[in-house]
Design a protein around this motif. Structure first.
Motif, short mmCIF file in Angstrom:
data_model
loop_
_atom_site.label_atom_id
_atom_site.label_comp_id
_atom_site.label_asym_id
_atom_site.label_seq_id
_atom_site.Cartn_x
_atom_site.Cartn_y
_atom_site.Cartn_z
N CYS A 47 0.69 -0.95 -0.06
CA CYS A 47 -0.13 -0.52 -0.23
C CYS A 47 0.95 1.43 0.03
O CYS A 47 1.43 1.61 0.97
N ASP A 48 0.03 2.28 -0.66
CA ASP A 48 1.07 3.96 -1.00
C ASP A 48 1.73 4.15 0.22
O ASP A 48 2.21 4.65 0.77
N TYR A 49 0.75 4.07 1.41
CA TYR A 49 0.93 4.42 2.76
C TYR A 49 1.56 4.27 4.03
O TYR A 49 0.93 4.72 4.78
N CYS A 50 1.74 2.94 3.75
CA CYS A 50 2.21 1.78 4.62
C CYS A 50 3.58 2.48 5.80
O CYS A 50 4.01 2.78 5.54
N ASP A 51 3.08 2.52 6.71
CA ASP A 51 3.80 2.86 7.46
C ASP A 51 5.18 1.55 8.06
O ASP A 51 5.78 1.72 8.91
N GLU A 52 4.78 0.81 7.81
CA GLU A 52 5.46 -0.41 8.01
C GLU A 52 7.24 -0.73 6.82
O GLU A 52 8.18 -1.56 6.88
N HIS A 53 7.34 0.21 6.09
CA HIS A 53 8.05 0.04 5.02
C HIS A 53 9.51 -0.02 5.09
O HIS A 53 10.69 -0.66 5.42
N ASP A 54 9.77 1.36 6.47
CA ASP A 54 10.92 1.16 7.20
C ASP A 54 11.81 0.03 8.50
O ASP A 54 12.32 0.10 8.89
N LYS A 55 10.54 -0.96 8.41
CA LYS A 55 10.93 -1.89 9.29
C LYS A 55 11.51 -3.19 8.55
O LYS A 55 10.84 -4.47 8.90
N LEU A 56 12.47 -2.90 8.40
CA LEU A 56 13.08 -4.58 7.47
C LEU A 56 14.37 -5.23 8.15
O LEU A 56 14.12 -6.51 8.24
N ASN A 57 14.42 -4.71 9.81
CA ASN A 57 14.76 -5.84 10.66
C ASN A 57 13.85 -6.90 11.09
O ASN A 57 12.66 -6.69 11.40
N PHE A 58 14.10 -7.99 10.90
CA PHE A 58 13.28 -9.16 11.66
C PHE A 58 14.01 -10.01 12.40
O PHE A 58 15.88 -10.17 12.10
N LYS A 59 13.86 -11.31 13.09
CA LYS A 59 14.39 -12.46 13.17
C LYS A 59 13.57 -13.66 13.01
O LYS A 59 12.06 -13.67 13.34
N ASP A 60 14.28 -14.44 13.09
CA ASP A 60 13.43 -15.68 12.72
C ASP A 60 13.34 -16.13 14.11
O ASP A 60 14.09 -16.78 14.57
N MET A 61 12.02 -16.54 14.36
CA MET A 61 11.84 -16.88 15.60
C MET A 61 10.69 -18.05 16.22
O MET A 61 10.13 -18.16 15.31
N ALA A 62 11.20 -19.28 16.55
CA ALA A 62 10.27 -20.10 16.71
C ALA A 62 9.13 -20.30 17.87
O ALA A 62 9.46 -19.19 18.60
N VAL A 63 8.15 -21.17 17.78
CA VAL A 63 7.71 -21.10 18.88
C VAL A 63 7.44 -20.69 19.74
O VAL A 63 6.99 -19.52 20.35
N ALA A 64 8.10 -20.83 20.43
CA ALA A 64 8.86 -21.20 21.60
C ALA A 64 9.41 -20.18 22.51
O ALA A 64 8.89 -18.78 23.49
N GLU A 65 10.08 -19.12 21.11
CA GLU A 65 10.75 -17.57 22.17
C GLU A 65 8.96 -16.92 22.13
O GLU A 65 9.64 -15.96 22.70
N VAL A 66 8.86 -17.20 21.29
CA VAL A 66 7.27 -16.13 21.02
C VAL A 66 7.54 -16.17 22.21
O VAL A 66 6.40 -15.29 22.87
N ILE A 67 6.37 -17.42 22.82
CA ILE A 67 5.40 -17.09 24.10
C ILE A 67 6.32 -17.18 25.02
O ILE A 67 5.45 -16.46 25.53
N ASP A 68 7.67 -17.15 25.14
CA ASP A 68 8.06 -17.04 26.27
C ASP A 68 8.40 -15.44 25.68
O ASP A 68 8.18 -14.67 27.47
N SER A 69 8.38 -14.48 25.38
CA SER A 69 8.70 -13.11 25.15
C SER A 69 7.48 -12.42 25.21
O SER A 69 6.90 -12.05 26.49
N LEU A 70 6.32 -13.01 25.41
CA LEU A 70 4.93 -13.08 25.51
C LEU A 70 4.92 -13.01 27.01
O LEU A 70 4.03 -11.95 27.44
N LYS A 71 5.15 -13.94 27.53
CA LYS A 71 4.56 -14.26 29.17
C LYS A 71 6.04 -13.75 30.01
O LYS A 71 5.19 -12.57 30.31
N ILE A 72 6.86 -12.63 29.25
CA ILE A 72 7.64 -12.11 30.19
C ILE A 72 6.69 -10.51 29.92
O ILE A 72 6.86 -9.90 31.04
N LEU A 73 5.85 -9.80 28.94
CA LEU A 73 5.82 -9.17 28.44
C LEU A 73 4.27 -8.69 29.16
O LEU A 73 3.96 -8.11 30.01
#
Ligand code: SF4
Length: 243
Positions: A47-73
């Motif tokens: 989309c022309d108006y997308c505000d995520e274009h500059d967010k190119l950094n990412f990490k390949d995360m497994a399910v357990a890593e995602v769940i652990d991060s969410l539980k801490i938050l």
């Protein structure tokens, strides 16, 4: 956000996650609620108006890593009403979501899916795990992309098997016949589906286009003739300067 290239390999054992954070939901019918956000990197459209274009950094995360991060938050800054799966387009990662979403439910989280509403087959695969679906309808005059009305109608027919609402971004470029096509599409599926109109926000200074208020007011009236629930809600997280 990165537009998905045809040769981009999407894995199922890990997801490309650009950020996981706690914040206030700034859009749509859950506006003002505290949510956890899992933001996926890539999207199938641009989309022309997308505000995520500059967010190119990412990490390949497994399910357990995602769940652990969410539980801490959740422990440190909860309680949160939902885990919002957002992007990018989360349904690009449906293989990974089929692993992640049951684990989220087992961990006691409610799931809010934020989607561009174009990938109905992917939605079917994860529908049982969705507690709320916020689906976009993309107007070509606003996105400068092609029309997705066929895809949107198929998607909405699946989405309304769960609590769901539709969001449309509006700019001054909006074409009324296109807008009416979108409204009628929603009404054909069900006039009870709530519609949220959201004015496009400037990426640099978070301002709205001048004169957009009058356009929006008339669009609310037009939509209300076909649909029972129509609301105008701006993106509040940008005004509040929160993530
Ligand atoms: S659908 Fe969403 S993430 Fe994808 S390009 Fe459009 S605004 Fe960006």
């Amino acid at each position: 956000m990165l537009k998905l290239e045809p040769n981009h390999k999407i894995k199922i054992d890990t997801g490309e996650i650009s950020e996981i954070f706690s914040s206030i939901q700034g859009e749509g019918l859950s506006i003002g609620e505290k949510h956890l956000f899992v933001r996926f990197r890539s999207c199938n459209i641009a989309c022309d108006y997308c505000d995520e274009h500059d967010k190119l950094n990412f990490k390949d995360m497994a399910v357990a890593e995602v769940i652990d991060s969410l539980k801490i938050l959740e422990r440190d800054s909860g309680p949160h009403e939902y885990v919002s799966l957002t992007g990018g387009e989360p349904l690009v990662y449906s293989g990974f979501l089929k692993n992640l979403m049951p684990e989220l439910k087992r961990s006691g989280f409610r799931i809010f899916l934020e989607t561009n509403g174009t990938l109905s087959n992917a939605l079917r695969q994860v529908l049982p795990f969705c507690d709320m679906i916020a689906m976009d309808i993309k107007l070509p005059s606003v996105t400068k992309e092609r029309s997705f009305f066929g895809e949107h109608e198929e998607f909405l027919k699946v989405a309304i098997l769960k609590p769901a609402f539709v969001k449309m971004i509006i700019s001054k470029d909006v074409l009324i016949p296109e807008f009416l096509t979108a409204v009628k599409l929603i009404a054909r599926v069900s006039p009870d589906i709530p519609l949220v109109l959201q004015p496009k926000t400037d990426l640099k200074d978070n301002s709205l286009e001048s004169g957009i208020g009058e356009v929006l007011s008339s669009l609310v009236s037009l939509a209300r003739r076909e649909l029972k629930q129509v609301r105008l809600i701006p993106q509040t997280h940008k005004w509040l300067n929160i993530q």
